[in-house]
Design an enzyme around this catalytic site. Sequence first.
Site, mmCIF file in Angstrom:
data_model
loop_
_atom_site.group_PDB
_atom_site.id
_atom_site.type_symbol
_atom_site.label_atom_id
_atom_site.label_comp_id
_atom_site.label_asym_id
_atom_site.label_seq_id
_atom_site.Cartn_x
_atom_site.Cartn_y
_atom_site.Cartn_z
ATOM 1 N N ASP A 200 0.860 -1.173 0.000
ATOM 2 C CA ASP A 200 0.000 0.000 0.000
ATOM 3 C C ASP A 200 0.906 1.235 0.000
ATOM 4 O O ASP A 200 1.646 1.476 0.963
ATOM 5 C CB ASP A 200 -0.925 -0.009 1.221
ATOM 6 N N TYR A 225 -4.686 11.420 -4.118
ATOM 7 C CA TYR A 225 -5.107 12.732 -3.601
ATOM 8 C C TYR A 225 -4.227 13.200 -2.452
ATOM 9 O O TYR A 225 -4.450 14.278 -1.919
ATOM 10 C CB TYR A 225 -6.587 12.721 -3.183
ATOM 11 N N ARG A 374 -0.099 15.150 13.577
ATOM 12 C CA ARG A 374 0.638 14.687 12.408
ATOM 13 C C ARG A 374 0.893 15.858 11.465
ATOM 14 O O ARG A 374 -0.006 16.648 11.195
ATOM 15 C CB ARG A 374 -0.235 13.631 11.725
HETATM 16 C C1 LIG Z 1 -5.567 7.407 2.654
HETATM 17 C C2 LIG Z 1 -5.480 5.912 2.752
HETATM 18 C C3 LIG Z 1 -6.486 5.091 2.245
HETATM 19 C C4 LIG Z 1 -7.714 5.724 1.662
HETATM 20 O O1 LIG Z 1 -8.599 4.837 1.075
HETATM 21 P P1 LIG Z 1 -9.806 5.423 0.243
HETATM 22 O O2 LIG Z 1 -10.459 4.249 -0.345
HETATM 23 O O3 LIG Z 1 -9.260 6.396 -0.754
HETATM 24 O O4 LIG Z 1 -10.721 6.170 1.168
HETATM 25 C C5 LIG Z 1 -6.298 3.717 2.305
HETATM 26 N N1 LIG Z 1 -5.195 3.178 2.868
HETATM 27 C C6 LIG Z 1 -4.216 3.955 3.375
HETATM 28 C C7 LIG Z 1 -3.003 3.333 3.961
HETATM 29 C C8 LIG Z 1 -4.333 5.333 3.354
HETATM 30 O O5 LIG Z 1 -3.381 6.101 3.873
#
Ligand SMILES: *Cc1c(COP(=O)(O)O)cnc(C)c1O
Length: 415
Positions: A200, A225, A374
């Site tokens: 991720d 984003y 943060r």
């Molecule tokens: C910001 C973030 C998400 C966001 O998931 P969305 O489906 O865009 O809401 C998921 N995983 C991590 C580790 C994040 O930092």
Amino acid sequence: MSAIPDLAAIEAMDAADPLRSMRDRFILPKGVIYLDGNSLGAASHAVFDELQKASTQEWAQDLIRAWNTAGWFDTPTTLGDQLGRLIGAAAGQTVVCDTTSINIYKVLHAALAMRPDRSVIVAEGDSFPTDLYMAEGVASTRPGAVLRLEGVDAPSIEELIDERVAVILVNHVNYKSGELRDMVALTRRAHEVGALIVWDLCHTAGALPVELDRANADFAVGCTYKYLNGGPGAPAFIYAAKRHLAEVRQPLSGWWGHARPFAFERGYVAGTGIRRFLCGTQPILSMRALKGALDIWDDVDMAALRKKSIALTDLFIQLVEAKCGAFGLTLESTRDGSRRGSQVSFLHDHGYQVMRALIDRGVIGDFRAPSTIRFGFTPLYVSYRDVWQAVEVLEDILRTGAWKDPRFATKEAVT
Ligand SMILES: *Cc1c(COP(=O)(O)O)cnc(C)c1O
């Protein structure tokens, strides 16, 4: 410990910054020091230009023809290749689509299906919660599948990896502490036991150089984003290594992932290549906004970006500890810049109120329960002077107790 730099020294750092001119490409409100680009990146002129073009020319004038004439249909893969260059992915392995949560579901489900004789999914107990929620959802589709969590079932993820593990879902940078994992070493460890790994990259894409191909990663997901500045709810991405593309099957078998979407056939036949990770029609206007944001990166040297990121975060830690040390802040992030993403987190018993008071004074970071404040440092538009100024405000709020104002204690919906 080296001496605390004074304002003149800090202004000299800005003057020597090779990324200095990048700030002009962004639109930042006056009087704001924006240290939350790790949650929602700033707007840029290029994004608005692309949005304008895609809406007033292509949509309004070309109408349905724009799917062909403006290349709309291929946007997920053309943007995927453009983004791939920032994450060390050769062309044909990255597609922009959907949200990170949905992409985690697709990729994790697909990876689990590639190891039919194994039943364990490994993840981190302190992962960003949606990753775990989606992993639970995937596990519930396979009888006997179990989740093993770092911090719950063993202290370190390495101890959870054995021959029963089908897939490991891991954050490259932890959203709270900012800790950076060693992608090469953990990927190798996964492969030693025959497991697959999903990275991720939400907090690393656009924050630091990523080398997916070189690390031999299997899959990755991430959002656009945050550090990539694609705009609120901008579409996310999926990376799948070329060696898996022929066999991998994702569960959301919609028509955009079909081999021949416009043949309107009755049965599903997965498309060739990375397009098979698509499901349905994609948000073209959001995609085009993202294109504007990604174009900026064509001029960015990722090594210079990383160097500045470490310098900004090191400076912030140094100044906070020197000036605010007496006010109950504890560093949550590691001090070792090479193991830190582009953020710094501190713990404070009244972190929520402290952050609300900071935002009230134009220093925008964020709060993560129960007690993390943060600060994200986006090297494209944060200056060393911003760091200095933010610490001045933080020191004032803590020294005067300005955060104790009752209006900072009421919880807002989004923190
Ligand atoms: C910001 C973030 C998400 C966001 O998931 P969305 O489906 O865009 O809401 C998921 N995983 C991590 C580790 C994040 O930092």
